[in-house]
Design an enzyme around this catalytic site. Structure first.
Site, short mmCIF file in Angstrom:
data_model
loop_
_atom_site.label_atom_id
_atom_site.label_comp_id
_atom_site.label_asym_id
_atom_site.label_seq_id
_atom_site.Cartn_x
_atom_site.Cartn_y
_atom_site.Cartn_z
N ASP A 1 -0.27 5.12 0.89
CA ASP A 1 -0.59 6.16 1.87
C ASP A 1 -0.57 5.62 3.29
O ASP A 1 -1.24 4.62 3.60
CB ASP A 1 -1.97 6.76 1.56
CG ASP A 1 -1.94 7.65 0.33
OD1 ASP A 1 -1.26 8.69 0.38
OD2 ASP A 1 -2.57 7.31 -0.68
N ASP B 1 0.87 -1.16 0.00
CA ASP B 1 0.00 0.00 0.00
C ASP B 1 0.92 1.23 0.00
O ASP B 1 2.14 1.10 0.22
CB ASP B 1 -0.88 -0.02 1.25
CG ASP B 1 -1.71 1.23 1.39
OD1 ASP B 1 -2.37 1.64 0.41
OD2 ASP B 1 -1.71 1.82 2.49
#
Length: 229
Positions: A15, A13
């Site tokens: 953020d 991922d």
């Protein structure tokens, strides 16, 4: 000690996991909702973490009963975030881990809910590091990602785009959000969770392992090359 399955490929991922953007999202959204006398609570933050931009806007508008359309909120949020996202710094341990996996020839990819425009903005300061990734799936606009996190689509798409097309059980996901963890588990993948401090323990239970920081990750636990001494 828990028994982890060995893996061959890694999906990150972005953020709140690679980039320290969650506090920037929090401050911009909190400022917008405060104009309507609302508070951006931890419960709503948890609900939107890892979701597509439009889905996030819908959750916020409906949860807080804000008297504007989802489209209007999404547009304003995009404008405000564009002012600050270029300043995003790397999370502790992110660069060390990414470089190590790259130089160890472990295929790595990104699965982010960001749009291409937001991705370019947020990664501009770190463009050299992001070139190490085999591919980047941007869920907000990728036609193969039908449903956003917590649906498994984005991780399944990311795994299929590796050259070797590894089975899901051979992929290890790194996530910070409960929605992302659910998506990875539903995709049949192990997931290392590095949550923010405010995330309650009950939201961490689906993760294969929970760490305070990427600095605490031991690649050899999952059959990956260990960090050099």
């Amino acid at each position: 000690m828990p028994k982890f399955r060995p893996v061959t490929h890694v999906i990150f991922d972005m953020d709140g996991l690679i980039l320290d953007t969650e506090k920037l999202y929090k401050s911009t959204v909190a400022a917008i909702v405060s104009d309507y006398g609302k508070i951006y609570s931890p419960e709503v933050r948890l609900a939107v973490m890892g979701t597509k931009a439009f889905d996030s806007a819908k959750i916020i508008v409906e949860s807080l009963n804000i008297p504007i359309t989802v489209e209007e909120f999404a547009t304003r949020a995009k404008e405000e975030q564009a002012k600050v996202m270029g300043d995003a710094n790397l999370m502790p341990g992110a660069e060390r881990l990414i470089r190590h996996l790259h130089y160890s020839k472990v295929p790595i990819a990104i699965a982010t809910s960001s749009s291409h425009e937001n991705f370019v903005l947020k990664t501009a300061k770190h463009a050299e590091l992001f070139r190490y990734f085999h591919h980047i799936v941007k869920g907000s606009e990728d036609p193969e990602v039908k449903e956003g996190k917590p649906a498994p689509d984005i991780f399944l798409v990311a795994s299929r785009r590796f050259q070797a097309m590894p089975p899901p059980e051979k992929c290890l996901v790194f996530e910070d959000s409960p929605n992302g963890v659910k998506a990875a588990v539903r995709a049949g993948m192990q997931v290392v969770m590095v949550p923010e401090e405010y995330v309650p323990d009950e939201y961490k239970q689906d993760a294969t392992i929970v760490l305070k920081s990427l600095l605490d990750f031991k690649p050899e636990d999952f059959g990956l090359p260990p960090f050099p001494n």
